[in-house]
Design an enzyme around this catalytic site. Sequence first.
Site, short mmCIF file in Angstrom:
data_model
loop_
_atom_site.label_atom_id
_atom_site.label_comp_id
_atom_site.label_asym_id
_atom_site.label_seq_id
_atom_site.Cartn_x
_atom_site.Cartn_y
_atom_site.Cartn_z
N SER A 105 42.68 36.77 36.84
CA SER A 105 42.90 37.72 37.92
C SER A 105 42.13 37.24 39.16
O SER A 105 41.33 36.30 39.07
CB SER A 105 42.40 39.10 37.48
OG SER A 105 42.62 40.06 38.48
N LYS A 106 42.35 37.82 40.29
CA LYS A 106 41.56 37.52 41.49
C LYS A 106 41.81 38.63 42.50
O LYS A 106 42.87 39.25 42.52
CB LYS A 106 41.99 36.18 42.10
CG LYS A 106 40.93 35.57 42.98
CD LYS A 106 39.89 34.81 42.16
CE LYS A 106 38.81 34.22 43.02
NZ LYS A 106 37.98 33.28 42.24
N GLY A 107 40.82 38.82 43.37
CA GLY A 107 40.97 39.83 44.41
C GLY A 107 40.52 39.29 45.74
O GLY A 107 39.82 38.28 45.81
#
Length: 475
Positions: A105-107
């Site tokens: 995931s990444k934000g």
Amino acid sequence: MQNSEMSFRESVEVMFDRAAALVDLPPGLQNKIRVCNSTYTVRFGVRIRGGIETFTGYRSVHSEHMEPVKGGIRYALAVNQDEVEALAALMTFKCALVEVPFGGSKGGLCIDPAKYNDQELEQITRRFAYELAKRDLIHPSQNVPAPDMGTGEREMAWIVDQYSRINTTDINARACVTGKPLNAGGIAGRVEATGRGVQYAIEEFFRHPEDVKKANLTGGVAGKSIIIQGFGNVGYHAALFLSTESEAKVTGLIERDGALFDEAGLDVPAVREHITNTGGVKGYANATFIENGTALLEEECDILIPAAIEGVINTSNADRIRAPLIVEAANGPVTADADAILRKKGTVIIPDLYANAGGVTVSYFEWVKNLSHIRFGRMQRREEEGRNQLLISELNRLFADAEIPVAFSDRFLSRFSSGAGELELVRSGLDDTMRLAYQSMRREWHARPEIDDLRTAGFVVSIERVASSYRSKGM
Ligand code: NAD
């Protein structure tokens, strides 16, 4: 910057496809593994200096073959959906390669953090965290963020506090984010973990003369000249450990406002102090200042470590890169097109999905610590010390009357008689992880003639692991 016609996400996909073609996958699975499962865009307003400012943030989930999914939160003006999805994909393959049981995931938040004071940044971060947490995009068992470019311990402390305010009875709330300060549930050694991992990765590479030879180098890390781009969390710690512990020479340092060069090796802590005091490298007295910093990427050195942003080695400069060994401390610093040029030239690249995996590895340890609610080493440290001291005193008793006097060195006594605390255990776990992951990559690299680079080898190992995880789910 990125001069490739490809976007960052496309670049990662090209690298993925190159490796996936070498893995025996059932029809359709290659595409399933490649695509990003979801990206949530959030827009929210925050009252700042009498007005309301609207911010845009993202949280991408690339693969949920394992949960929670994991990946940092980046604060930068250039943040966009394509970039976040590329970074999330890299997280999937990174976690698989270092055997950390997370999906990818990444934000990111589109923001220039330098434009806001601490109080405003806290307000913005808390609101962003709230928007993500209420959709389970921050959650100890579903999605666990960490620091990335532009964020650090401070932001993670705000995030965990915000999550805890919403989930007042969640006993595992502290595991909702990693990279926290120690007093907010963090773990010893997390701040420097990515840079430390870069050091361990390079040391492991130099333990294999066959691999060193492929880069046209000889010997060990000691004495090697290194140019580093980016002197933030990752670049600074890598430079510090490589120069002070591994005895390499950091001859060049590239920052936003220019570069420094000193053939004899820069004084890393002194440069850091100068940057902290002045905000850049310009004006540092004991090295040559180069206005066009990026040009230093092309300077002669043994090891080039891009540790800033993606796309800095691209079709516009790849054929002029002289370093025989590139270590991707940043995510995606070499575009897919540049990668092809460098491969043809024989440059060895230690790829991002391995080289900067130290951060997520120690984040994993932190998450486990938070779920077990106990500091690593707390139960066994004194017991271990007691046993070792017992052994030393017994040996002293046995040899007390020996004809030739026997005495342990002070260094041995102090090391052997002290038990491992959290920091020692974290370093040991990280070193072990980096060594094993490198060995799994190099096995593919050497065993299969069709694999001529470490990146493809790393992707092959990861894709096989992700695929077997999907298979066991019945896919
Ligand atoms: P950071 O914000 O602490 O530091 C980034 C540094 O790079 C800053 O000093 C900045 O001034 C410099 N920089 C930015 N653009 C530049 C440019 N064009 N030229 C030269 N210097 C430039 O960020 P960080 O946490 O050190 O992250 C750096 C890279 O490492 C990113 O690609 C990130 O995704 C990757 N990474 C970070 C972690 C982590 O734990 N922080 C983990 C894995 C990967």
